[in-house]
Structure formats: C-alpha cells, structure tokens
Design a protein around this motif. Structure first.
Motif, PDB file in Angstrom:
ATOM      1  N   ARG A 185     -16.852  66.779  39.306  1.00 36.27           N
ATOM      2  CA  ARG A 185     -16.347  66.923  37.934  1.00 36.27           C
ATOM      3  C   ARG A 185     -15.087  66.071  37.731  1.00 36.27           C
ATOM      4  NH1 ARG A 185     -16.560  71.871  37.896  1.00 36.27           N
ATOM      5  NH2 ARG A 185     -18.430  72.200  36.626  1.00 36.27           N
ATOM      6  N   ALA A 186     -14.231  66.012  38.744  1.00 39.41           N
ATOM      7  CA  ALA A 186     -13.026  65.196  38.649  1.00 39.41           C
ATOM      8  C   ALA A 186     -13.356  63.710  38.562  1.00 39.41           C
ATOM      9  CB  ALA A 186     -12.116  65.458  39.853  1.00 39.41           C
ATOM     10  N   MET A 187     -14.482  63.319  39.155  1.00 36.55           N
ATOM     11  CA  MET A 187     -14.920  61.921  39.105  1.00 36.55           C
ATOM     12  C   MET A 187     -15.621  61.570  37.804  1.00 36.55           C
ATOM     13  SD  MET A 187     -13.882  60.433  41.827  1.00 36.55           S
ATOM     14  CE  MET A 187     -14.869  58.930  41.798  1.00 36.55           C
ATOM     15  N   GLY A 188     -15.737  62.538  36.911  1.00 38.22           N
ATOM     16  CA  GLY A 188     -16.329  62.268  35.602  1.00 38.22           C
ATOM     17  C   GLY A 188     -17.827  62.432  35.536  1.00 38.22           C
ATOM     18  N   MET A 189     -18.424  63.026  36.552  1.00 38.72           N
ATOM     19  CA  MET A 189     -19.874  63.224  36.534  1.00 38.72           C
ATOM     20  C   MET A 189     -20.245  64.374  35.597  1.00 38.72           C
ATOM     21  SD  MET A 189     -21.051  62.791  40.519  1.00 38.72           S
ATOM     22  CE  MET A 189     -20.639  61.297  41.432  1.00 38.72           C
TER      23      MET A 189
END
Length: 344
Positions: free
Chosen positions: A165-169
């Motif tokens: 989620r932090a990686m924008g997925m």
C-alpha cells in the motif's frame, strides 16, 4: 489405460482434472502466503447455494454457482477492508449461510436428489458434461492468464500488505482479484473435486511444495506439478477403485505431503550428521594441507574424501559439492583474508 480413454466421460473427466490440477495450486499458493487457507471452504459453501438455485430454476448450475461465489468473494474482501468485522468472522458468516441456504433451496428442487447433492459436494467424474467442460476450460484459461500477469503484485500484497500500500499498489483491488480468482477456481473444480474438498487441493499441494522448493517461484512450480499429478492420478484411481473422485484426489495429495515431509526430515538429519562430522573433523585444513582449495561465495572450501570442508570459527562446516561450479579450477593463491580463513 486404453480402455479408460475409450469412454467419452473419462476423456472429459481427465481434461477437467488437468484444468483443476493447474489452477487450484496456482491460486492456492497466494492464499497460503496470505494465511487464508480456509477461504476456499467459504467459497465452496456459497457455491452450493448457487448450485441449488440453478437446480431449482433449471439454469445451468455452473453459472449460478459462479455468480454466487464471485459475489461472496467481493463481499468478503469489502467487509475485511472496511474494518468493521474481522475477516474470519465474515468468512464464518458466509461459510454457514451459504451451506444453510443451499440445503434449504435444494430441498425444494425436483433435481435435488441425494445423488446429485453428493456429486457436487464430493465430486463425481460421471457428472462432467461436454458443455460444462468448455465453460471450465474458458474459466481456467482466464484464471491462469490473470494469475500469471498479476503474480508480482499478488505476491507483494500477500507478503506485506502495508508495504504494498505504501508503494502505491491498489491493494483492495488486488485482494478482490485474488478472491474472485479463488471463487472461479472453486466453480471450475466442483465437478471433479467437489465443493467441500476443493480447498484441500488448493492448499495441500502448496504445503508439500514448500517442503521441496527453496523459493516462491520454485514452490509455485512444485505445487502445480503436484496438483496435476494428484488430480489426474486421483481420477484414474477413482475409476479403477470405484471411489469418489474428490476424496481420492485429496487422499493422494495428502500422501504426497506426508512423503515430502518424511523426505525433508531425512535430508535434515543427514545434513545435521554431515555438519557434526565436519565439526569434529580431526584433520586441520589450510593453505599447506595438500587438499585442493575451491573458492565458494567469498570463502575457501577444501576438497577432502569427496566432501567440501569450510573452516568456520574454530570448526568445519560441510558444504554440498553440488554448489561448486563445474570445471572450477582449484584455488591456488587466495587473498589475505582467504589465507587467514584457511588457518585452524
């Protein structure tokens, strides 16, 4: 075997078994990674309600089961994402609600005989129709292609959801995609393995593969191989032994898991004994010991009696000779650090 292939229903059953053996472990490996091994059971019970609706309304049960399972899959993920109810509670509600609704609805259907119900719950090779096989084939191809395209993202979410989620997925979308893939796999497998046993074929081959593979990719490959062998082999054995195909397939998968566990235990004991023997090795290796020295991952191994001994903090570790590069020349003159490592 020739006699077996002469029957049309067995040809269809074997083709369906190949499809099941491919897709079930392929999806199951991500469920195991996410610790959702029992979600297939929930999908199977809801799919039973869909089958019951199909039998009651004279609609092809495969389609009504697919709709019911997909809706349940989406509902589970949305409830989990909302945080209002824990995932296991949502799964339990759908688990029991699905099977209860299925039993009630199927009792009102003229086609809801005990034989029909058993075929859907535990699998029956004679129930695979040509029209169903085409549907299963299309669904299986969609599952395989989707899983293959999304596998890096599915693995990232399954391994560490917060990091993904932090990686924008799109974590929610990927979770829903995996849940839908699970639902479709349940429907593809219900005629061969049965709605109550499909979860076992999604999980047990993966559990056995984890004992054989040293990486996620290797585990996935082993899981698919084991799934294919067990599904096809189970159909053949069930025909010869006149047993339900689903139960036979799962029993074979469990036997493979037991064999893999036993083999892993034996290998672990052998390696432990080799390590102990290397540690108590009386001969002191070093640059002048007379045994060939081979560079290995930043240190030096000494070839002695068909084994490779590596000096390590006052004792010797024994390394597998298969790690050496074929044709690698002996290490004649090492770096100062390597020469120091060679001293007893």
């Amino acid at each position: 075997m020739t006699e077996l292939l002469s029957y049309d229903f067995m040809q269809r059953a074997l083709l369906a078994a190949v499809l099941v053996g491919l897709v079930a472990p392929l999806v199951g490996v991500f469920l195991v990674q996410r610790r959702l091994s029992l979600i297939g059971d929930g999908m199977g019970h809801v799919a039973l309600a869909g089958v019951a609706v199909g039998l009651l309304t004279n609609v092809a049960p495969v389609w009504t089961a697919l709709v019911a399972a997909v809706l349940a899959a989406v509902a589970i993920e949305l409830i989990r994402a909302s945080g209002r109810t824990q995932g296991d509670v949502a799964l339990a509600v759908i688990f029991y609600g699905g099977i209860a609704a299925g039993v009630v609805i199927i009792s009102k259907s003229s086609q809801g005989t005990p034989a029909n119900l058993t075929a859907y719950l535990f699998g029956a090779i004679t129930t695979v129709k040509a029209s169903d096989l085409w549907v299963f084939a299309v669904l299986a191809v969609l599952v395989i292609l989707t899983t293959w395209l999304l596998r890096p993202r599915l693995f990232a979410v399954a391994s560490d959801e917060e990091y993904a989620r932090a990686m924008g997925m799109p974590v929610l979308a990927l979770n829903i995609a995996l849940a839908v893939l699970t639902a479709v796999t349940v429907v593809v497998s219900m005629r061969i393995v049965g709605l109550l046993l499909i979860s076992a074929l999604m999980i047990v081959p993966v559990a056995a593969a984890q004992l054989l593979g040293s990486s996620f990719r290797a585990t996935m490959r082993w899981a698919v191989v084991i799934g294919l062998v067990c599904s096809v082999g189970g159909v053949v054995v069930s025909y010869e032994a006149d047993t339900p195909s689903g139960g036979t397939i799962v029993v074979l998968a469990i036997l493979v898991f037991v064999a893999a566990s036993a083999g892993r235990a034996v290998v672990t004991r052998v390696r432990a004994k080799q390590h102990e023997r290397a540690e108590t090795h009386a001969h002191e290796h070093g640059p002048e010991c007379g045994h060939p020295a081979v560079s290995h991952h930043g240190h030096v191994d000494y070839l002695h009696d068909g084994h490779r001994h590596a000096p390590h903090e006052g004792h010797y570790d024994e390394h597998d000779g298969s790690h050496a590069t074929a044709g690698e020349p002996p290490h004649e003159a090492g770096t100062p650090a390597q020469e120091k490592a060679g001293q007893p």
